[in-house]
Write a protein that holds these residues in place. Sequence first.
Motif, PDB file in Angstrom:
ATOM      1  N   GLN A 184      30.625  43.302 -62.451  1.00 46.68           N
ATOM      2  CA  GLN A 184      30.383  43.607 -61.042  1.00 46.68           C
ATOM      3  C   GLN A 184      29.315  42.684 -60.454  1.00 46.68           C
ATOM      4  OE1 GLN A 184      29.483  47.790 -60.786  1.00 46.68           O
ATOM      5  NE2 GLN A 184      31.518  48.419 -61.498  1.00 46.68           N
ATOM      6  N   TYR A 185      28.252  42.441 -61.223  1.00 44.70           N
ATOM      7  CA  TYR A 185      27.203  41.543 -60.740  1.00 44.70           C
ATOM      8  C   TYR A 185      27.760  40.132 -60.566  1.00 44.70           C
ATOM      9  CZ  TYR A 185      23.054  38.576 -60.790  1.00 44.70           C
ATOM     10  OH  TYR A 185      22.110  37.622 -60.487  1.00 44.70           O
ATOM     11  N   ASN A 186      28.515  39.667 -61.544  1.00 39.19           N
ATOM     12  CA  ASN A 186      29.081  38.325 -61.480  1.00 39.19           C
ATOM     13  C   ASN A 186      30.028  38.194 -60.285  1.00 39.19           C
ATOM     14  OD1 ASN A 186      28.614  35.972 -63.181  1.00 39.19           O
ATOM     15  ND2 ASN A 186      30.835  35.900 -63.426  1.00 39.19           N
ATOM     16  N   LYS A 187      30.805  39.242 -60.045  1.00 43.65           N
ATOM     17  CA  LYS A 187      31.753  39.227 -58.931  1.00 43.65           C
ATOM     18  C   LYS A 187      31.018  39.173 -57.586  1.00 43.65           C
ATOM     19  CE  LYS A 187      35.901  41.548 -57.167  1.00 43.65           C
ATOM     20  NZ  LYS A 187      36.698  40.321 -57.315  1.00 43.65           N
ATOM     21  N   SER A 188      29.864  39.843 -57.497  1.00 42.82           N
ATOM     22  CA  SER A 188      29.091  39.836 -56.254  1.00 42.82           C
ATOM     23  C   SER A 188      28.568  38.446 -55.913  1.00 42.82           C
ATOM     24  CB  SER A 188      27.922  40.821 -56.357  1.00 42.82           C
ATOM     25  OG  SER A 188      26.915  40.333 -57.241  1.00 42.82           O
ATOM     26  N   LEU A 189      28.524  37.569 -56.912  1.00 43.37           N
ATOM     27  CA  LEU A 189      27.994  36.219 -56.699  1.00 43.37           C
ATOM     28  C   LEU A 189      29.085  35.196 -56.402  1.00 43.37           C
ATOM     29  CD1 LEU A 189      25.403  36.083 -59.630  1.00 43.37           C
ATOM     30  CD2 LEU A 189      24.960  36.653 -57.237  1.00 43.37           C
ATOM     31  N   GLU A 190      30.347  35.619 -56.390  1.00 39.14           N
ATOM     32  CA  GLU A 190      31.459  34.674 -56.228  1.00 39.14           C
ATOM     33  C   GLU A 190      31.352  33.816 -54.970  1.00 39.14           C
ATOM     34  OE1 GLU A 190      35.174  36.668 -56.642  1.00 39.14           O
ATOM     35  OE2 GLU A 190      35.020  36.823 -58.836  1.00 39.14           O
ATOM     36  N   PRO A 191      30.974  34.368 -53.808  1.00 41.31           N
ATOM     37  CA  PRO A 191      30.846  33.493 -52.626  1.00 41.31           C
ATOM     38  C   PRO A 191      29.827  32.369 -52.835  1.00 41.31           C
ATOM     39  CG  PRO A 191      30.906  35.792 -51.964  1.00 41.31           C
ATOM     40  CD  PRO A 191      30.779  35.782 -53.454  1.00 41.31           C
ATOM     41  N   ILE A 192      28.719  32.684 -53.526  1.00 38.28           N
ATOM     42  CA  ILE A 192      27.709  31.656 -53.805  1.00 38.28           C
ATOM     43  C   ILE A 192      28.255  30.638 -54.794  1.00 38.28           C
ATOM     44  CG2 ILE A 192      25.394  31.239 -54.727  1.00 38.28           C
ATOM     45  CD1 ILE A 192      24.695  34.100 -53.837  1.00 38.28           C
ATOM     46  N   THR A 208      24.124  31.674 -65.544  1.00 39.39           N
ATOM     47  CA  THR A 208      23.546  30.572 -66.315  1.00 39.39           C
ATOM     48  C   THR A 208      23.859  29.233 -65.673  1.00 39.39           C
ATOM     49  OG1 THR A 208      23.696  31.848 -68.372  1.00 39.39           O
ATOM     50  CG2 THR A 208      23.500  29.466 -68.579  1.00 39.39           C
ATOM     51  N   GLY A 209      25.090  29.071 -65.188  1.00 39.73           N
ATOM     52  CA  GLY A 209      25.450  27.838 -64.487  1.00 39.73           C
ATOM     53  C   GLY A 209      24.620  27.647 -63.236  1.00 39.73           C
ATOM     54  N   ALA A 210      24.370  28.751 -62.515  1.00 35.23           N
ATOM     55  CA  ALA A 210      23.525  28.688 -61.320  1.00 35.23           C
ATOM     56  C   ALA A 210      22.093  28.315 -61.685  1.00 35.23           C
ATOM     57  CB  ALA A 210      23.567  30.024 -60.589  1.00 35.23           C
ATOM     58  N   GLN A 211      21.626  28.820 -62.812  1.00 35.03           N
ATOM     59  CA  GLN A 211      20.258  28.506 -63.247  1.00 35.03           C
ATOM     60  C   GLN A 211      20.122  27.021 -63.578  1.00 35.03           C
ATOM     61  OE1 GLN A 211      18.773  27.679 -66.507  1.00 35.03           O
ATOM     62  NE2 GLN A 211      16.844  27.601 -65.376  1.00 35.03           N
ATOM     63  N   PHE A 212      21.140  26.437 -64.208  1.00 36.45           N
ATOM     64  CA  PHE A 212      21.101  25.004 -64.515  1.00 36.45           C
ATOM     65  C   PHE A 212      20.994  24.178 -63.234  1.00 36.45           C
ATOM     66  CE2 PHE A 212      23.579  25.635 -68.729  1.00 36.45           C
ATOM     67  CZ  PHE A 212      22.405  25.987 -69.357  1.00 36.45           C
ATOM     68  N   THR A 231      22.106  22.083 -49.725  1.00 32.34           N
ATOM     69  CA  THR A 231      21.297  22.902 -50.628  1.00 32.34           C
ATOM     70  C   THR A 231      20.400  23.883 -49.878  1.00 32.34           C
ATOM     71  OG1 THR A 231      19.490  21.265 -50.714  1.00 32.34           O
ATOM     72  CG2 THR A 231      21.266  21.045 -52.342  1.00 32.34           C
ATOM     73  N   LYS A 232      20.158  23.639 -48.581  1.00 30.86           N
ATOM     74  CA  LYS A 232      19.256  24.512 -47.823  1.00 30.86           C
ATOM     75  C   LYS A 232      19.753  25.956 -47.764  1.00 30.86           C
ATOM     76  CE  LYS A 232      17.306  20.857 -44.913  1.00 30.86           C
ATOM     77  NZ  LYS A 232      17.117  20.351 -43.528  1.00 30.86           N
ATOM     78  N   LYS A 233      21.062  26.148 -47.914  1.00 30.48           N
ATOM     79  CA  LYS A 233      21.615  27.505 -47.861  1.00 30.48           C
ATOM     80  C   LYS A 233      21.424  28.271 -49.166  1.00 30.48           C
ATOM     81  CE  LYS A 233      25.214  26.700 -44.373  1.00 30.48           C
ATOM     82  NZ  LYS A 233      26.659  26.809 -44.058  1.00 30.48           N
ATOM     83  N   VAL A 234      21.118  27.555 -50.240  1.00 29.21           N
ATOM     84  CA  VAL A 234      21.036  28.226 -51.544  1.00 29.21           C
ATOM     85  C   VAL A 234      19.762  27.925 -52.323  1.00 29.21           C
ATOM     86  CG1 VAL A 234      23.538  28.448 -51.864  1.00 29.21           C
ATOM     87  CG2 VAL A 234      22.374  26.339 -52.587  1.00 29.21           C
ATOM     88  N   TYR A 235      18.986  26.939 -51.884  1.00 31.32           N
ATOM     89  CA  TYR A 235      17.771  26.584 -52.607  1.00 31.32           C
ATOM     90  C   TYR A 235      16.561  26.699 -51.694  1.00 31.32           C
ATOM     91  CZ  TYR A 235      14.233  24.075 -55.212  1.00 31.32           C
ATOM     92  OH  TYR A 235      13.064  23.748 -55.877  1.00 31.32           O
ATOM     93  N   PRO A 236      15.467  27.330 -52.120  1.00 29.31           N
ATOM     94  CA  PRO A 236      15.316  27.911 -53.463  1.00 29.31           C
ATOM     95  C   PRO A 236      16.033  29.242 -53.675  1.00 29.31           C
ATOM     96  CG  PRO A 236      13.319  28.252 -52.187  1.00 29.31           C
ATOM     97  CD  PRO A 236      14.201  27.374 -51.345  1.00 29.31           C
ATOM     98  N   GLU A 237      16.266  29.970 -52.584  1.00 31.74           N
ATOM     99  CA  GLU A 237      16.993  31.230 -52.719  1.00 31.74           C
ATOM    100  C   GLU A 237      18.384  31.094 -52.130  1.00 31.74           C
ATOM    101  OE1 GLU A 237      16.165  33.665 -54.429  1.00 31.74           O
ATOM    102  OE2 GLU A 237      14.002  33.513 -54.695  1.00 31.74           O
ATOM    103  N   PRO A 238      19.376  31.750 -52.772  1.00 32.77           N
ATOM    104  CA  PRO A 238      19.273  32.754 -53.848  1.00 32.77           C
ATOM    105  C   PRO A 238      19.335  32.193 -55.278  1.00 32.77           C
ATOM    106  CG  PRO A 238      21.510  32.692 -53.066  1.00 32.77           C
ATOM    107  CD  PRO A 238      20.750  31.696 -52.219  1.00 32.77           C
ATOM    108  N   LEU A 239      19.416  30.856 -55.418  1.00 29.30           N
ATOM    109  CA  LEU A 239      19.563  30.297 -56.766  1.00 29.30           C
ATOM    110  C   LEU A 239      18.383  30.659 -57.668  1.00 29.30           C
ATOM    111  CD1 LEU A 239      21.026  26.706 -56.183  1.00 29.30           C
ATOM    112  CD2 LEU A 239      22.212  28.748 -57.051  1.00 29.30           C
ATOM    113  N   ARG A 240      17.184  30.712 -57.101  1.00 29.98           N
ATOM    114  CA  ARG A 240      16.011  31.037 -57.922  1.00 29.98           C
ATOM    115  C   ARG A 240      16.125  32.437 -58.514  1.00 29.98           C
ATOM    116  NH1 ARG A 240      10.511  29.924 -55.127  1.00 29.98           N
ATOM    117  NH2 ARG A 240      11.382  31.391 -53.621  1.00 29.98           N
ATOM    118  N   SER A 241      16.516  33.409 -57.709  1.00 26.93           N
ATOM    119  CA  SER A 241      16.637  34.792 -58.190  1.00 26.93           C
ATOM    120  C   SER A 241      17.781  34.939 -59.187  1.00 26.93           C
ATOM    121  CB  SER A 241      16.848  35.743 -57.008  1.00 26.93           C
ATOM    122  OG  SER A 241      15.720  35.744 -56.166  1.00 26.93           O
ATOM    123  N   ILE A 242      18.893  34.250 -58.915  1.00 23.45           N
ATOM    124  CA  ILE A 242      20.016  34.301 -59.860  1.00 23.45           C
ATOM    125  C   ILE A 242      19.607  33.681 -61.184  1.00 23.45           C
ATOM    126  CG2 ILE A 242      22.381  33.523 -60.298  1.00 23.45           C
ATOM    127  CD1 ILE A 242      22.769  33.476 -57.241  1.00 23.45           C
ATOM    128  N   GLY A 243      18.906  32.546 -61.118  1.00 24.31           N
ATOM    129  CA  GLY A 243      18.443  31.897 -62.339  1.00 24.31           C
ATOM    130  C   GLY A 243      17.484  32.757 -63.123  1.00 24.31           C
TER     131      GLY A 243
END
Length: 435
Positions: A184-192, A208-212, A231-243
């Motif tokens: 369920q958590y992984n599915k919630s991240l599919e748009p990202i 893990t791929g997002a963290q890399f 990258t402005k839409k995803v960095y630092p967030e939400p990639l930081r929290s996912i990582g």
Amino acid sequence: MLVSCDHRSSNGSMLLSALIVILLHITCIRSQQEPQEGELIFAHVLYRHGDRTPVDPYPNDPWKDPSHWTTGWGQLTNAGKHRHLELGRWLRNRYQGLLQTTYTNNEIYVRSTDVDRTLMSAESNLAGLYPPNGADVWDSAIQWQPIPVHTIPEPLDEVLSARKPCPAYDNALRKYKSSDEFQQYNKSLEPIFQYVSANSGRKIDSPTGAQFLYSCLHIETLNNFTLPEWTKKVYPEPLRSIGARAFAIKTNTPQLARLKTGPLVKEILQRFQDKASGKLKPDRKLWMYSAHDVTVANLLNTLQLFELHNPPFAACVLLELYRTGNSNAPYVSIYYKNTTAEPEPLYIPNCGQRCPLDQMSKVYQDIIPDNWQHECQVPFLSLTYVEADMRSSTGLIGIIFLTTVAILLVLLGLMAYRKRRSGYHNDKWYLRIDG
């Protein structure tokens, strides 16, 4: 009225006396639970390596050309060397009452994972911890001395790199990743995932791929490289929290923690016990581990001390053993030096900031393997294995193939046995009877 006033005053005095008694009782209990501050006699230090280059830039990375970097991929940079030089100097100041100013192999042991950046970080750290002086000066033009750093190949290392094969761990991790919670958590991240995959040119479908990807972007930011507009839409967030959450996955159940980091915790606690009982030979005072962000996260998470974050370069865990001058048992304190000047004391579950050594062993007994090699074995066609792999066609095909082979071998064995029992013979075969 005067009588009434005196009565209230009397009740107030009684209440105040009762509160004082309660506070004294609480103070007494806490003093019994928390050992008195004692003398530091031994320490384990585990840290992440210093700043590095990206391990593997993403396909659309504008900075993927090696000419933009001063060293190869995944290698320690000059900034990383200096960061560990400074950490070594900080450790020298912290442990000045524990360590001599001159190096001796009977005082410290340094172990690193078998990776260039961790080996180089350990050497840089030691340059700050043991600057040569007196008899250690071997060349007046070089303010450095060689100190041994020990390692073993990663495929053989179940303690520090934790990359020695463990089928039971792989099995348990697959099972966890197939759980409803993780799915369920992984599915919630599919748009990202879809967004970063389309823009980076690399398929990313897991935390893990997002963290890399976050790590690569973070390193480029530290090196003052301009990131692409997307990258402005995803960095630092939400990639930081996912990582940050990705770091907890590898040890997110007692079984995963036991099989991944249990050998390291077991080694640390056993060395503490040996030191406290006078059995540690040589009688060293500091054991140093040079490792990775995932090692730091795994250790803290296994000890139930991990707050979700991405461990920074040179993040440092300090596990310290103290001896008190009275009858109290030796105790352990754990500190985490993140990016702050001073380390943060951590509260050991059900034990406190000063945890008696014997109690600490009880707190973590469930994640300490009795025989790691044996526990890593997976019984043939175990139910756990089937549950973990039935969801994938590859796993199902493998199970069917192995089952078929096993049945055929049993049938061939039965046929051979029946032939011997029946006395079958021809020109080349005969039944032998021993008297």
